[in-house]
Write an enzyme that holds these catalytic residues in place. Structure first.
Site, mmCIF file in Angstrom:
data_model
loop_
_atom_site.group_PDB
_atom_site.id
_atom_site.type_symbol
_atom_site.label_atom_id
_atom_site.label_comp_id
_atom_site.label_asym_id
_atom_site.label_seq_id
_atom_site.Cartn_x
_atom_site.Cartn_y
_atom_site.Cartn_z
ATOM 1 N N CYS A 114 0.837 -1.194 0.000
ATOM 2 C CA CYS A 114 0.000 0.000 0.000
ATOM 3 C C CYS A 114 0.876 1.250 0.000
ATOM 4 C CB CYS A 114 -0.907 -0.015 1.225
ATOM 5 S SG CYS A 114 -2.112 1.330 1.264
ATOM 6 N N CYS A 115 1.907 1.265 0.854
ATOM 7 C CA CYS A 115 2.816 2.408 0.891
ATOM 8 C C CYS A 115 3.556 2.567 -0.432
ATOM 9 C CB CYS A 115 3.825 2.242 2.028
ATOM 10 S SG CYS A 115 3.168 2.559 3.681
ATOM 11 N N CYS A 173 -1.093 8.367 7.062
ATOM 12 C CA CYS A 173 -2.418 8.035 6.543
ATOM 13 C C CYS A 173 -3.357 7.639 7.686
ATOM 14 C CB CYS A 173 -2.304 6.894 5.542
ATOM 15 S SG CYS A 173 -1.436 7.340 4.015
ATOM 16 N N CYS A 205 -3.414 3.976 9.324
ATOM 17 C CA CYS A 205 -2.160 3.504 9.928
ATOM 18 C C CYS A 205 -1.567 4.497 10.921
ATOM 19 C CB CYS A 205 -1.143 3.188 8.831
ATOM 20 S SG CYS A 205 -1.716 1.915 7.667
ATOM 21 N N CYS A 242 7.479 4.211 5.803
ATOM 22 C CA CYS A 242 6.593 3.967 4.660
ATOM 23 C C CYS A 242 7.351 3.399 3.470
ATOM 24 C CB CYS A 242 5.877 5.257 4.264
ATOM 25 S SG CYS A 242 6.968 6.554 3.629
#
Length: 253
Positions: free
Chosen positions: A133-134, A214, A217, A240
């Site tokens: 995702c990062c 985000c 998280c 990240c």
């Protein structure tokens, strides 16, 4: 800045990764004891304003770096990653600081819609694979955003601990230089800068957030915890990835 340091900062025709690593080490030694403003000015001397970017999250500790960069030159490009998962307060803080500091070139960068549709159509990748995702929301977009630049500036500090504890002032990042002008600034010095420059805090600081990324998280930190303890809480993850990956990376799979 000494005459010797200033002359060393003149652009070189040798730009291979190996030469850049040597140059970064020499720059780190030359700039390690000067102020953040002088480091930023030195970076601009080395590559020119149009080839230098400040990368900012507009987070809890971003305003001091942005203020000092604006004092050096408000037209230095500022790259901001809007991951699609940011707090509304962070987006509002970006707008507040842009206006307050007179930043003239803030560039909001977003993830590829094609990659998001393919890999995160249900918006749950942050839970199942936070590293991926990062990557698609931060690492790959930053790699694209930095393509026009020969160097970039960020706000990491040694007192943040973890992988940052031995942070140099200058390092090589693929075929770019990366400047860390706040590397040796202490937490007390940073607080003093905010007070002296009358900088507004991030809106979420008052709610107990000491480091903000985000929404899924990021959590509040408890008294006595490391400032970044609220990032990826409960996971074996502390970064990240944008400071761990070569920013020349552009792969999307």
């Amino acid at each position: 800045m000494s005459v010797a340091t200033a002359s060393f900062l003149s652009p070189s025709s040798e730009t291979s990764s190996s030469h850049l690593a040597v140059e970064a080490a020499e720059l780190d030694r030359a700039l390690s004891a000067i102020s953040p403003a002088e480091i930023i000015a030195a970076a601009m001397t080395r590559v020119g304003r149009d080839k230098l970017a400040v990368v900012s999250s507009f987070g809890t500790e971003s305003a001091a770096l942005l203020k000092i960069a604006a004092d050096v030159d408000p037209a230095i490009p500022v790259v901001f990653l809007d991951t699609g998962w940011l707090f509304a307060e962070t987006l509002a803080y970006r707008d507040t600081l842009t206006s307050l500091l007179g930043l003239k070139d803030v560039r909001t960068i977003r993830p590829s819609t094609e990659i998001l549709a393919r890999e995160d159509k249900d918006r749950d990748l942050w839970f199942s694979d936070p590293d991926r995702c990062c990557f698609i929301r931060k690492v790959e977009p930053l790699a694209r955003a930095l393509k026009p630049f020969d160097a970039w500036i960020n706000g990491r500090k040694r007192f943040q601990g973890g992988d940052r504890a031995a942070l140099p002032v200058v390092e090589a990042d693929g075929d770019r230089l990366k400047f860390n002008p706040f590397a040796n600034v202490s937490q007390d010095e940073l607080k003093a800068l905010y007070a002296a420059m009358k900088l507004p805090p991030h809106p979420l600081v008052a709610s107990g957030f000491s480091s903000i990324g985000c929404m899924p998280c990021t959590s509040r930190t408890r008294p006595g915890e490391d400032p970044r303890a609220g990032r990826w809480r409960g996971r074996d993850k502390t970064e990240c990835g944008i400071h761990l990956a070569d920013t020349n990376v552009t792969k999307d799979s």
